[in-house]
Design a protein around this motif. Structure first.
Motif, short mmCIF file in Angstrom:
data_model
loop_
_atom_site.label_atom_id
_atom_site.label_comp_id
_atom_site.label_asym_id
_atom_site.label_seq_id
_atom_site.Cartn_x
_atom_site.Cartn_y
_atom_site.Cartn_z
N GLY A 16 0.78 -1.22 0.00
CA GLY A 16 0.00 0.00 0.00
C GLY A 16 0.82 1.28 0.00
N ASN A 17 0.13 2.36 -0.21
CA ASN A 17 0.72 3.69 -0.27
C ASN A 17 -0.22 4.66 0.44
OD1 ASN A 17 2.42 5.82 -1.13
ND2 ASN A 17 1.12 6.19 -2.92
N VAL A 18 -0.20 4.55 1.77
CA VAL A 18 -1.15 5.30 2.61
C VAL A 18 -0.41 6.41 3.34
CG1 VAL A 18 -2.66 5.15 4.63
CG2 VAL A 18 -2.66 3.29 2.97
N SER A 19 -0.96 7.60 3.33
CA SER A 19 -0.46 8.67 4.20
C SER A 19 -1.03 8.44 5.59
CB SER A 19 -0.91 10.03 3.68
OG SER A 19 -0.81 10.98 4.73
#
Lengths: 345, 345
Positions: free
Chosen positions: A144-147
């Motif tokens: 994933g690529n979550v802030s």
């Protein structure tokens, strides 16, 4: 709820997907306890279930200690589904602290109940754990690529933390668990005002308002009809997996928001305007599930064509808008339905 | 603690970094309340503080409701540091549910206390939010590569969730917050048995045992001396940032485990054997902070050279091992110190 039969708990059972799941389980002959705080869900969703002998509704918030009306059944639960959490950005951002605690503390309470009951536990996680993905389509192994500091983090990170907790209960041999990562789902009993793309666009189409496209409309989503989603959740709950892992439940048919808008315009059978607004912060650009695992391990894939699902949904939204129209209280909140569904497939 | 002066709360204040922070704040003339559950921290760390008039110790677990002995000070706290959580993989994985709840529910309780007190809040997050990073060095804007279902997730995802919660308290104008992402830190008052690379290697070196290298030893870490870390935390707490964002606190001097082992062998001044063991699951390959933000916004960077920090640490570990040696109870747990520190800078 008089027999000593085994019980299934559906937390969030008055919500959009939860209420369909309750209906599905009742139709299969299961006895269902529905736990819901009615925060973003609607009691109207379970009105048709409340008369049934196999159904019990408990109003409670899983952030609080579980009430006696749930704990008294503890020995009888064999299945616990956790679908409890506001799921649309507008609604879950309204009280981000509560969203986080629902996912972490609430999931912990339900896992402890599952441990006490010896029940199998299914967490409904979300495609949001992939954030704004850099891998397409998204496989379960993608990290994933979550802030973790942005406005969506209360939900995205809450669900990631809930997954971590759920697998830890498995790793420490406390509870047998399943984790579903649900992608965009649509169908009857969605909230008209949940702020999500399908409900926004359908309400606008039915009210004759211009259809709002955020950004340039080239961002993609994949929409799964709720009947398919519910069947997938049940298959996952009842399947034995070769190894513990989250499973994507969604429709791999990817379409741009522009394509969705075009489909709705065609189904409307008359011209509808379009207006553009800026893309919200952290809005993911693309979303499409890789459902290889669900297909191979559960024998599941979605079977409802988009137009068929949209037609059912449009019909339901139309009648809801009509119902609101004759209610003087609601009239000010929603424009009357001016458009009838035209598509006939 | 008799005056009506402003108070600083240090949760996790009996831990390795926490106890150094308490000492630093006391030396600056602050009145410090140390809250700790003594789960993985050591009361010995705060023995030298307990006699001081500006210091109060409260034994409590932030997973539970805060005790009256904390709440009675609520109006006086102006600074709240949250350093509470087991931080070494062996220790935080021993009770993963507790690790998750410490980070999420515990942080929530402290944020609510900060709101009630009007205090500024600093969360110590971790380089673990970057997981096994694919960007080097790690900038704060990097979203990380964390497995949310693996055995480290209780800590990594717990901290990510704690960051989310902390920034939500800021976004909703409830609390003024700071978030530090601490990279590997070492120094006196580390647990001898925390299972981390520095303490493992030093104990082995002092005991004359072979130094264990996990994997091939080419994985890197960057080690910051605890005095530098504490100064960085305090600078962050007392600085006004142009925008809310997490700040890396660590030493950008990257070295391989093999290089660390070589340095220790040189400092020992005599041959020490090395043995290899398999790399644990999810062990990050590389870690190195980009501390541009800390340097530009806080005027902070680490100043203690590695050999100087290691020598101080070796000396402290040596005396701890000696102390344990004369304690009959501890003798069986730890090999006696057979090696004296040889390096002299």
């Amino acid at each position: 709820m008089k027999t000593n039969k085994e019980l299934t708990l559906v937390a969030g059972g008055a919500g959009f997907i939860g209420s369909h799941l309750c209906r599905f389980l009742l139709d299969r002959g299961e006895q269902v306890v529905c736990l819901d705080n009615l925060q973003t869900s609607r009691e109207a969703n379970i009105l048709s279930l409340e008369g049934e002998s196999g159904f019990e509704f408990v109003e409670a918030d899983i952030v609080d200690p579980l009430p006696a009306s749930i704990l008294r059944h503890a020995g009888r639960f064999t299945r616990i589904y956790n679908l409890a959490c506001a799921a649309s950005p507008e609604l879950y951002q309204a009280d981000p602290e509560h969203t986080m605690l629902t996912n972490v503390l609430g999931t912990d309470r339900l896992l402890r109940l599952a441990e006490q009951s010896g029940a199998r536990f299914l967490l409904t996680s979300t495609s949001e754990v992939y954030g704004d993905p850099e891998m397409h389509p998204q496989r379960e192994s993608y990290r994933g690529n979550v802030s973790c500091t942005g406005p969506r983090a209360c939900y995205d990170e809450g669900k990631r933390a809930a997954e971590a907790l759920t697998f830890d209960f498995l790793r420490t041999s406390r509870v047998d668990v399943r984790v579903a990562r649900i992608f965009n789902t649509y169908g009857p009993q969605m909230r008209l005002d949940d702020g999500r793309v399908i409900s926004n666009l359908i309400c606008q189409a039915l009210s004759g308002e211009p259809l709002t496209i955020y950004g340039d409309g080239t961002q993609t989503r994949s929409f799964c009809y709720v009947g398919d989603t519910v069947r997938g959740l049940w298959r996952l709950m009842e399947s034995d997996l070769p190894e513990p892992q989250p499973i994507n439940i969604g429709n791999p048919q990817e379409l741009t928001i522009n394509e969705l808008v075009e489909t709705l315009r065609e189904m409307a059978g008359r011209p509808i305007e379009v207006c553009h607004r800026p893309l919200p912060t952290d809005d993911p650009r693309r979303r499409r599930p890789d459902i290889t695992l669900a297909h191979e391990l559960l024998g599941w894939k979605p079977t409802t064509p988009l137009r068929e699902g949209l037609r059912t949904t449009l019909t339901w939204f139309g009648s809801e808008l009509q119902r609101n129209r004759v209610s003087p209280l609601a009239e000010s909140e929603l424009e009357p339905a001016r458009l009838m569904v035209a598509g006939k497939a």
